[in-house]
Scaffold this active site. Sequence first.
Site, PDB file in Angstrom:
ATOM      1  N   GLU A 160       0.831  -1.205   0.000  1.00  0.00           N
ATOM      2  CA  GLU A 160       0.000   0.000   0.000  1.00  0.00           C
ATOM      3  C   GLU A 160       0.866   1.256   0.000  1.00  0.00           C
ATOM      4  O   GLU A 160       0.695   2.165  -0.824  1.00  0.00           O
ATOM      5  CB  GLU A 160      -0.908  -0.016   1.231  1.00  0.00           C
ATOM      6  N   ASP A 189      -5.329  -3.417  -2.749  1.00  0.00           N
ATOM      7  CA  ASP A 189      -5.241  -1.968  -2.944  1.00  0.00           C
ATOM      8  C   ASP A 189      -3.815  -1.551  -3.275  1.00  0.00           C
ATOM      9  O   ASP A 189      -3.590  -0.656  -4.102  1.00  0.00           O
ATOM     10  CB  ASP A 189      -5.769  -1.216  -1.731  1.00  0.00           C
TER      11      ASP A 189
END
Length: 385
Positions: A92, A149
């Site tokens: 991330e 993500d």
Amino acid sequence: MRCRYRSPSCRRRTVGPCHPCRCCFRLRPPPGRGPTRRGLLGGLGGLCCAAPAAAASTTDLDRQEWQAFQARFMAPEGRVVDTGNAGVSHSEGQGWGLLFALRADDRPGFERLLGWTRRALRRPRDELHAWRYRPDAAMPVDDLNNATDGDLCIAWALLDAGERWGVPDYSALGGAIGRDILRLLVRRAGAYSILLPGARGFDRFESTTINPSYYVFPAFAALARAVPDPAWVRMAADGLMLLRSSRFGRWGLPPDWVVVSKANGALSLPQRWPPRFSYDAVRVPLYLAWAGLGAEPALGHARQFWTDPAHRYMPAWADLASNAIAPYAAPPGMVAVSRLAALQRATAAQAAQSLPLVAEAPDYYSAALGLLVRAAWAAALTTAA
């Protein structure tokens, strides 16, 4: 008027309605329609795609804030350090760092980040990345599961960097990551096309657990252009449907995690994590605003929660089962997201003055949220212009 961001294969010459092609990704339902898949697919096909992450011109403040972020949270080799979590690194943070470097037009910094990310986190059998690196452990990468993500942001940054700096290798790698996202992370759960939070551990026989904040809506346009496949549209439309239904508690907020029943598509709060709107779910309104989805209920309800006059301070979280709120105030990064949600019509000068600086952030995550908000606000202004 020709669409600025259409793919070469798209023959549509105006920004008006067209088929749901690879370049049309402003996720907004058509007027008067409810949250049905058919309605959302129609809305997806009717609007031009989102702007690239670095479409807005770089400002001195962008460079200054990126330099401040590097000084506090990036090691010389290109590892973004989570100072609030024992100094670990995540895919991330690497993905966000790449977006920040691109926004600041810092190609050497981008290459340092990318080099470390690929050396340390790349998984051996695909182009995805392990979710965590622990620098003091005997085996720093002890879990090869990915965080979706992180991979979305890494791919998005690579694709936009390839376009901005004219580097085909960046574009090729971003496309390869995109293909593995579709291959390994998109699954069916009942009637829904689901984006898994990671390749392992979330898809069970009776249900699938999702993280609503892992739907990085502004990234999907670049990925759909690079990897043409209608699966992007189905997954994004179903993600928006899930968000519209994932509203819990007094304020109707999206949770950090939600369980989707495969039998009937019913949504419930998980037992594995606290049933909260907190440090993960705060990114839901951020990504919706970034993608031009300011009218979505998840963003509007978050805004109402943050501005509830009953609060003596803006809470860091809400418990969606008990309606209790955090006994402490939200950090500056969350405050930045709340201001993005509230300042959709403000001028650029007003927005810049209202957003916290990296120097004011207590840790990596808060600083990163602040820089993401600045990028989202600049992209919104660029698209509006």
